[in-house]
Design a protein around this motif. Structure first.
Motif, PDB file in Angstrom:
ATOM      1  N   SER A   4      48.394 -14.502  39.218  1.00  0.00           N
ATOM      2  CA  SER A   4      47.078 -14.847  39.972  1.00  0.00           C
ATOM      3  C   SER A   4      46.628 -15.826  39.061  1.00  0.00           C
ATOM      4  O   SER A   4      45.642 -16.485  39.347  1.00  0.00           O
ATOM      5  N   THR A   5      46.708 -15.888  37.686  1.00  0.00           N
ATOM      6  CA  THR A   5      46.292 -16.670  36.741  1.00  0.00           C
ATOM      7  C   THR A   5      46.855 -18.167  37.230  1.00  0.00           C
ATOM      8  O   THR A   5      46.338 -19.119  37.213  1.00  0.00           O
ATOM      9  N   LEU A   6      48.205 -18.141  37.354  1.00  0.00           N
ATOM     10  CA  LEU A   6      48.961 -19.587  37.895  1.00  0.00           C
ATOM     11  C   LEU A   6      48.150 -19.832  39.535  1.00  0.00           C
ATOM     12  O   LEU A   6      47.992 -20.981  39.302  1.00  0.00           O
ATOM     13  N   ASP A   7      47.689 -19.036  40.029  1.00  0.00           N
ATOM     14  CA  ASP A   7      47.113 -19.601  41.394  1.00  0.00           C
ATOM     15  C   ASP A   7      45.868 -20.026  41.035  1.00  0.00           C
ATOM     16  O   ASP A   7      45.366 -21.085  41.589  1.00  0.00           O
ATOM     17  N   ALA A   8      45.002 -19.313  40.027  1.00  0.00           N
ATOM     18  CA  ALA A   8      43.532 -19.802  39.893  1.00  0.00           C
ATOM     19  C   ALA A   8      43.703 -21.218  39.131  1.00  0.00           C
ATOM     20  O   ALA A   8      42.936 -22.027  39.272  1.00  0.00           O
ATOM     21  N   TRP A   9      44.715 -21.475  38.128  1.00  0.00           N
ATOM     22  CA  TRP A   9      45.072 -22.619  37.397  1.00  0.00           C
ATOM     23  C   TRP A   9      45.122 -23.942  38.602  1.00  0.00           C
ATOM     24  O   TRP A   9      44.549 -24.849  38.236  1.00  0.00           O
ATOM     25  N   GLN A  10      45.849 -23.347  39.636  1.00  0.00           N
ATOM     26  CA  GLN A  10      46.129 -24.534  40.504  1.00  0.00           C
ATOM     27  C   GLN A  10      44.935 -24.867  41.141  1.00  0.00           C
ATOM     28  O   GLN A  10      44.740 -26.037  41.708  1.00  0.00           O
ATOM     29  N   VAL A  11      43.933 -24.089  41.357  1.00  0.00           N
ATOM     30  CA  VAL A  11      42.804 -24.429  41.847  1.00  0.00           C
ATOM     31  C   VAL A  11      42.004 -25.560  41.236  1.00  0.00           C
ATOM     32  O   VAL A  11      41.687 -26.619  41.845  1.00  0.00           O
ATOM     33  N   PHE A  12      41.979 -25.618  39.746  1.00  0.00           N
ATOM     34  CA  PHE A  12      41.338 -26.702  39.190  1.00  0.00           C
ATOM     35  C   PHE A  12      42.340 -27.752  39.406  1.00  0.00           C
ATOM     36  O   PHE A  12      41.692 -29.094  39.135  1.00  0.00           O
ATOM     37  N   VAL A  62      36.889 -18.140  35.864  1.00  0.00           N
ATOM     38  CA  VAL A  62      37.372 -18.333  34.423  1.00  0.00           C
ATOM     39  C   VAL A  62      37.449 -17.098  33.708  1.00  0.00           C
ATOM     40  O   VAL A  62      38.618 -16.887  33.128  1.00  0.00           O
ATOM     41  N   ALA A  63      36.549 -16.488  33.640  1.00  0.00           N
ATOM     42  CA  ALA A  63      36.358 -15.103  33.011  1.00  0.00           C
ATOM     43  C   ALA A  63      37.438 -14.365  33.442  1.00  0.00           C
ATOM     44  O   ALA A  63      38.092 -13.323  32.660  1.00  0.00           O
ATOM     45  N   ASP A  64      37.290 -14.033  34.985  1.00  0.00           N
ATOM     46  CA  ASP A  64      38.165 -13.030  35.400  1.00  0.00           C
ATOM     47  C   ASP A  64      39.776 -13.063  35.515  1.00  0.00           C
ATOM     48  O   ASP A  64      40.484 -12.450  35.276  1.00  0.00           O
ATOM     49  N   GLU A  65      39.838 -14.681  36.114  1.00  0.00           N
ATOM     50  CA  GLU A  65      41.273 -14.844  36.338  1.00  0.00           C
ATOM     51  C   GLU A  65      42.306 -15.648  35.431  1.00  0.00           C
ATOM     52  O   GLU A  65      43.287 -15.583  35.301  1.00  0.00           O
ATOM     53  N   ILE A  66      41.396 -16.556  34.635  1.00  0.00           N
ATOM     54  CA  ILE A  66      42.233 -17.523  34.054  1.00  0.00           C
ATOM     55  C   ILE A  66      42.126 -17.199  32.529  1.00  0.00           C
ATOM     56  O   ILE A  66      42.987 -17.004  31.886  1.00  0.00           O
ATOM     57  N   GLU A  67      40.970 -17.207  31.663  1.00  0.00           N
ATOM     58  CA  GLU A  67      40.905 -16.567  30.420  1.00  0.00           C
ATOM     59  C   GLU A  67      40.930 -15.264  30.060  1.00  0.00           C
ATOM     60  O   GLU A  67      41.262 -14.903  28.802  1.00  0.00           O
ATOM     61  N   GLN A  68      40.602 -14.563  31.005  1.00  0.00           N
ATOM     62  CA  GLN A  68      40.575 -12.998  30.934  1.00  0.00           C
ATOM     63  C   GLN A  68      39.928 -12.644  29.678  1.00  0.00           C
ATOM     64  O   GLN A  68      40.375 -11.948  28.823  1.00  0.00           O
ATOM     65  N   VAL A  69      38.568 -13.058  29.663  1.00  0.00           N
ATOM     66  CA  VAL A  69      37.871 -12.543  28.509  1.00  0.00           C
ATOM     67  C   VAL A  69      36.385 -12.227  29.112  1.00  0.00           C
ATOM     68  O   VAL A  69      35.994 -12.584  30.133  1.00  0.00           O
TER      69      VAL A  69
END
Length: 509
Positions: A4-12, A62-69
């Motif tokens: 899920s993080t890789l997919d979210a990063w692909q968005v950017f 960003v908070a939910d799926e990429i940085e998870q903070v």
């Protein structure tokens, strides 16, 4: 790392391959708390459901799926350097004396302008649909009451296009037709003859039918700019009619009788000798009035033809159409005068020959004093019109803002000003670097061929050179390389400490 993080990063990363984008900014006039994260997430999901969007990303993503903070940690002032890659893109840089913050939702459209060259009307229709749906959702959120002390701003090339289209249509359908009505009313008032109005209408319609007919035969279009062509042609037809009607008012009506007044070519007198042909007084009148009128039409047409050197295609098309239209408008009025008689003007109470003569005598009694008075008036007007700063009490302020056609109280103008004040990218410049020696990217961002690494280094140096030029006025340089560098840092930390992905991402640099 989680898929899920890789997919979210692909968005950017895919963002930099996109064309149209739309930004929704939320200006918090209060401190942001973690309770705002569910509302941001829900708003993002509403916008994402609009048909025509490919991706949406904001600080909730960003908070939910990429940085998870937590949201508060993501936006904390002490973490500015840690999450610097998002500053100026998804939120504004915090200021020590300003507790307010602006969060950005970037909406990326699924279609590109270059992909719909064969159907521009369909592309613009989808753009309008997306912009209208975003405005509808934002308006509903404002009225819901869940956003306390939060202002919404919407700005993008799409919204600016819609606002410009509204104003152009307003001019085309309000101001220009009104000018025709005023011109025709002026003809009727000044000459008090319905025939003058009829000549202007018939001559203008004749010219408009020719221009639009030829344009349609060639498969042309009337855009938001060129739609003004028929109305401007009508204005020129009214101006041409003024010349003919004014000349008619200065002569006896027989000179404008539609029936020819010349004698036959060989009229015989009593002694049998031929009598010379009587000059056509009607043609004499047309000759004297048509020559300056034609010169005026040609001058006007050449003036419009200068628009052909403009870089914008609609402006160029308007120049060509009005060049032909100006000449045809004059010809149409000229032909109409050959069949419609303009009788002598009825005597009136205001615009009478005696009244105009008295006015001329009053103005020319003291010619030197009149010249001095006009020189003083012109000098005063030049003094007041001299360019000065906006804050001065008088003077002509030269507004170099490219968005100055939007009034200060319009939402789009307020949004643009807010974006500029908060250092968001109002002018989004895209620079594409095409390598002379292309090389395939590696499957993982851990290194590639020498050609690929060389291209990567050149692109990185270019971005750094832009960042080192504060005089350019560039807020941020965002690129695929910067996001890949960030991704590599995460991978290195993931492989070095044996930590779980969640703990790693929570304290990633």
């Amino acid at each position: 790392m989680p898929s899920s993080t890789l997919d979210a990063w692909q968005v950017f990363e895919e963002h930099f391959d996109a064309g149209d984008n739309l930004g929704v900014a939320l200006h918090f006039r209060r401190p942001i708390t973690d309770d705002d994260l569910p509302r941001l997430r829900a708003l993002r999901q509403q916008l994402k459901a609009i048909e025509g969007f490919r991706q949406l990303y904001d600080c909730s993503l960003v908070a939910d799926e990429i940085e998870q903070v937590p949201l508060t940690e993501l936006l904390a002032r002490e973490n500015v350097q840690r999450f610097d890659v998002y500053n100026g893109a998804l939120w504004d840089s915090p200021a020590a004396d300003d507790p307010t913050r602006t969060l950005m939702i970037v909406c990326e459209l699924v279609f590109h302008a270059g992909e719909d060259e064969t159907d521009p009307d369909g592309l613009n229709a989808r753009r309008r649909h997306v912009a209208a749906e975003v405005e509808r959702i934002v308006a509903a959120e404002k009225q819901s009451g869940v956003w306390r002390d939060v202002d919404f701003h919407i700005a993008s090339s799409i919204t600016m296009m819609r606002e410009m289209e509204k104003r152009t249509r307003q001019v085309a359908f309000t101001f220009l037709p009104l000018s025709i009505v005023v011109g025709l009313a002026s003809l009727l008032f000044a000459f008090r003859r319905i025939s003058a109005v009829a000549i202007a209408i018939i001559g203008g319609l004749w010219a408009i039918v020719l221009v639009l007919g030829c344009l349609g035969a060639l498969g042309g279009t009337l855009g938001v700019v060129t739609i003004a062509t028929p109305t401007l042609m009508s204005v020129i037809a009214v101006a041409s009619t003024v010349h003919f009607a004014s000349h008619a008012a200065e002569h006896d009506s027989p000179t404008l009788d539609p029936k020819p007044l010349e004698a036959s070519a060989a009229e015989v007198v009593d002694d049998g000798s031929p009598r010379p042909r009587t000059p056509n007084r009607r043609w004499q009148m047309v000759h004297w009035v048509a020559v300056p009128c034609a010169g005026s039409a040609i001058t006007t047409g050449v003036g419009f033809l200068m628009l052909a050197f403009n870089e914008l295609e609609p402006i160029r098309e308007l120049g060509f159409q009005m060049f032909v239209g100006s000449l045809l408008a004059f010809v149409g009025v000229f032909l109409a005068t050959q069949w419609i008689r303009i009788p002598r003007t009825y005597p009136g109470r205001w615009l009478t020959a005696k009244g105009l003569a008295n006015l001329a005598d009053a103005l020319t009694t003291r010619p030197k004093g009149l010249v001095v008075a006009f020189i003083a008036l012109v000098a005063a007007l030049v003094f007041f019109a001299w360019p000065r700063p906006k804050g001065d009490a008088f003077g002509l302020y030269v507004d170099a803002d490219p968005f100055s056609f939007f009034s200060d109280d319009q939402p789009i103008k307020i949004a643009l000003d807010h974006f500029e004040a908060r250092r968001f990218a109002v002018y989004q410049l895209e620079v594409i670097l095409v390598p002379k020696q292309p090389a395939a990217a590696p499957l993982l961002p851990t290194g590639g061929s020498p050609e690929y690494e060389q291209n990567l280094a050149i692109a990185r140096r270019f971005g750094q050179a832009i960042e080192n030029r504060p005089d350019l006025g560039v807020i941020r340089v965002l690129s695929t390389i910067s996001f890949r560098d960030r991704f590599q840092e995460l991978l290195k930390r993931f492989s070095s400490g044996g930590q779980t992905s969640a703990s790693l991402l929570s304290d990633s640099p």
